[in-house]
Scaffold this active site. Structure first.
Site, PDB file in Angstrom:
ATOM      1  N   ARG A  17       0.810  -1.223   0.000  1.00  0.00           N
ATOM      2  CA  ARG A  17       0.000   0.000   0.000  1.00  0.00           C
ATOM      3  C   ARG A  17       0.844   1.274   0.000  1.00  0.00           C
ATOM      4  O   ARG A  17       0.305   2.360  -0.164  1.00  0.00           O
ATOM      5  CB  ARG A  17      -0.951  -0.009   1.199  1.00  0.00           C
ATOM      6  CG  ARG A  17      -2.148  -0.942   0.968  1.00  0.00           C
ATOM      7  CD  ARG A  17      -3.015  -1.038   2.199  1.00  0.00           C
ATOM      8  NE  ARG A  17      -3.433   0.263   2.670  1.00  0.00           N
ATOM      9  CZ  ARG A  17      -3.642   0.564   3.956  1.00  0.00           C
ATOM     10  NH1 ARG A  17      -3.443  -0.354   4.887  1.00  0.00           N
ATOM     11  NH2 ARG A  17      -4.030   1.761   4.303  1.00  0.00           N
ATOM     12  N   LYS A  24       8.883  -1.233   2.511  1.00  0.00           N
ATOM     13  CA  LYS A  24       8.224  -0.304   3.427  1.00  0.00           C
ATOM     14  C   LYS A  24       9.118   0.175   4.560  1.00  0.00           C
ATOM     15  O   LYS A  24       9.183   1.376   4.853  1.00  0.00           O
ATOM     16  CB  LYS A  24       6.967  -0.969   4.009  1.00  0.00           C
ATOM     17  CG  LYS A  24       6.267  -0.106   5.015  1.00  0.00           C
ATOM     18  CD  LYS A  24       4.909  -0.652   5.382  1.00  0.00           C
ATOM     19  CE  LYS A  24       4.990  -1.885   6.242  1.00  0.00           C
ATOM     20  NZ  LYS A  24       3.642  -2.300   6.711  1.00  0.00           N
ATOM     21  N   ASN A 363      37.049  37.644   5.635  1.00  0.00           N
ATOM     22  CA  ASN A 363      35.783  38.188   5.156  1.00  0.00           C
ATOM     23  C   ASN A 363      35.587  37.800   3.699  1.00  0.00           C
ATOM     24  O   ASN A 363      36.443  38.090   2.851  1.00  0.00           O
ATOM     25  CB  ASN A 363      35.795  39.713   5.296  1.00  0.00           C
ATOM     26  CG  ASN A 363      34.426  40.291   4.958  1.00  0.00           C
ATOM     27  OD1 ASN A 363      33.571  40.407   5.817  1.00  0.00           O
ATOM     28  ND2 ASN A 363      34.225  40.627   3.696  1.00  0.00           N
ATOM     29  N   ARG A 426      41.435  42.264 -13.210  1.00  0.00           N
ATOM     30  CA  ARG A 426      40.373  42.903 -13.976  1.00  0.00           C
ATOM     31  C   ARG A 426      41.045  44.004 -14.797  1.00  0.00           C
ATOM     32  O   ARG A 426      42.136  44.465 -14.441  1.00  0.00           O
ATOM     33  CB  ARG A 426      39.281  43.459 -13.064  1.00  0.00           C
ATOM     34  CG  ARG A 426      39.758  44.534 -12.121  1.00  0.00           C
ATOM     35  CD  ARG A 426      38.724  44.840 -11.056  1.00  0.00           C
ATOM     36  NE  ARG A 426      39.174  45.969 -10.265  1.00  0.00           N
ATOM     37  CZ  ARG A 426      38.885  46.142  -8.976  1.00  0.00           C
ATOM     38  NH1 ARG A 426      38.154  45.254  -8.336  1.00  0.00           N
ATOM     39  NH2 ARG A 426      39.323  47.195  -8.337  1.00  0.00           N
TER      40      ARG A 426
HETATM   41 CA    CA Z   1      37.473  40.150 -14.591  1.00  0.00          CA
END
Ligand code: CA
Ligand code: UD1
Length: 452
Positions: A17, A24, A363, A426
């Site tokens: 069931r 089960k 951090n 960057r």
């Molecule tokens: Ca970059």
């Protein structure tokens, strides 16, 4: 009561069931299989020997039994000929055992150790057989406990075999029984199958024990405790009851749950003193939260350790292997997996910290990602103590950031950074003075020409 105890756990039911590919008893409550819960119960009451009876072909159940209790013995009941036949599948364990015998059911996961101790207490008071009963809200197809005026048990009558007067009895059989017999196999061997179902009923042991001059006793427990799971709705009901108990327990131990009914605990969740859990927090298995830590709303934790005084969430995800030191802050939409954060480290917003470590007081800026996976292998990222990782940094593992180093925002860091250095990756920012005004004038002229 230093008698040795053999617990036989019946786990042979297929559980049709449930409509499931999983047997089960492997369905989970609070992150642990029902069989796992019952094995833990047997161990908690000092069941020094465990026998688990499974159905044919149930290798996954056998595995789960051995995972929960390494020295359990597993027996196969070939055909489901009744509860007495199921217990007799463990005949070898019973024959080799000198002590008490306890029968439990792997689909009845809410029993408490105190209740089993009360049952065994009846054996200590001289009963040869003790049965766990309950007052049923709806006695339906349960076996009825027929008692004498002095409260001793005279018989258990299955509903299909009961008279109208017996059917009116509301005290029902949970199925759980404890025996203290010279020779349990002799009693079990006397059980026949001349009844409405043509099954070997374990319940017939009551009359056989009495015929031999023994006494059978009843211990009554709450119906919730002996809830048997046959379908998914009962699985959910059992989960709800289990959660209700667990919430009570952690609050009694000193945790604040602001909205207890919205906090989901696992079977092994440990919450220290003065821990505060905000609404809608889910604990998977393996979580410890140390004293005074706070888990804010809508967080999901699994396999994690949260140090004292730490703050997690709202909307944080701690996955297996997340280890947060004291006073660590892990904020919204931060995911930590298999990574340790040292005392006082902070990752307050939108980060993935997987497979690595973050030193004390470091951090981690918003949007920092530990790029741990190259499509084939996982690699480690190590951020040193007190380092400052600017927002939107991608740390391409394997990579190390030295103690106290700075990473400029938006960097993709692919090489190790020396302690105390600044790493920037960057392009240099260009600036053209007065450019915006010239651009606007030019574009306005073009638009006017096009609209003519
Ligand atoms: Ca970059
Ligand atoms: C049984 C009891 C009944 C009690 C009820 C509580 C007997 C004869 N009856 O009835 O008095 O009120 O439980 O739920 O014991 N099982 C096996 N092998 C078998 C038969 C059963 O392993 O051959 C296991 C089932 O998987 C189940 C448990 O034993 O976990 C109970 O069996 P079931 O057939 O459901 O018994 P009930 O008719 O419910």
């Amino acid at each position: 009561m230093s008698r040795s105890l053999l617990t036989v756990i019946l786990a042979a039911g297929k559980g049709t069931r449930m409509r499931s590919d999983l047997p089960k008893v492997l369905h989970r409550i609070a992150g642990r299989s029902m069989l796992g819960h019952v094995l833990a119960l047997a161990q908690a009451v000092g069941g020094d020997k465990l026998a688990v009876v499974v159905g044919p072909g149930m290798d996954s159940v056998r595995k789960e039994a051995l995972a929960g209790a390494r020295d359990a013995s597993v027996y196969v009941q070939e055909n489901q000929l009744g509860t007495a036949d199921a217990v007799l599948a463990a005949r070898d364990a019973i024959a080799g055992h000198d002590g008490d015998l306890l029968v439990l059911y792997a689909d009845t996961p809410l029993l408490r150790a105190e209740t089993i101790r009360m049952l065994i207490g009846e054996l200590d008071r001289g009963a040869q057989l003790a049965v766990l009963g309950f007052e049923a809200r709806d006695p339906g197809s349960y076996g009825r406990l027929v008692t004498a005026t002095d409260g001793t048990l005279t018989a258990i009558r299955e509903a299909k075999d009961a008279t109208a007067a017996e059917l009116a009895i509301r005290l029902c059989n949970s199925g759980v029984m404890a025996f203290r017999l010279q020779n349990p196999l002799e009693v079990l061997g006397k059980i026949g199958n001349a009844n409405a179902k043509g099954e070997f009923y374990l319940t017939d042991a009551v009359e056989i024990v009495r015929a031999g001059g023994g006494r059978a006793a009843v211990v009554v427990c709450d119906e919730d405790e002996v809830l048997g799971v046959n379908a998914r709705r009962e699985l959910a009901a059992a989960e709800a009851i289990w959660q209700g108990r667990a919430r009570e327990r952690v609050m009694a131990e000193g945790a604040t749950l602001i909205a207890p009914e919205t906090v989901w605990l696992a079977f092994d969740t440990v919450l220290g003193r003065d821990v505060v859990i905000e609404p809608n927090v889910f604990f998977g298995p393996g979580v410890t939260v140390e004293d005074g830590a706070e888990i804010k709303a809508n967080s999901h934790l699994e396999g994690a350790r949260v140090g004292a005084g730490a703050r997690v969430g709202p909307f944080a995800r701690l996955r297996p292997g997340a280890v947060l030191g004291r006073d660590v802050h892990v904020g919204n939409f931060v995911e930590v997996k298999n990574a340790a954060l040292g005392d006082g480290a902070k990752a307050n917003h939108l980060s993935y910290l997987g497979d690595g470590s973050v030193g004390a007081k470091a951090n981690i800026g918003a949007g920092t990602i530990f790029c741990n996976y190259d499509g084939f292998l996982k690699h480690k990222t190590e951020v040193g103590e007190g380092a400052f990782v600017g927002s939107n940094t991608a740390l391409v593992a394997p990579v190390k950031v030295g103690a106290g180093a700075y990473i400029g925002s938006g960097s993709v860091i692919t090489k190790d950074v020396a302690p105390g250095a600044l790493a920037l990756e960057r392009s240099v920012q260009e600036e053209r003075p007065g450019w915006a005004e010239k651009f606007r004038t030019l574009m306005a002229r073009r638009k006017a020409a096009a609209n003519k």
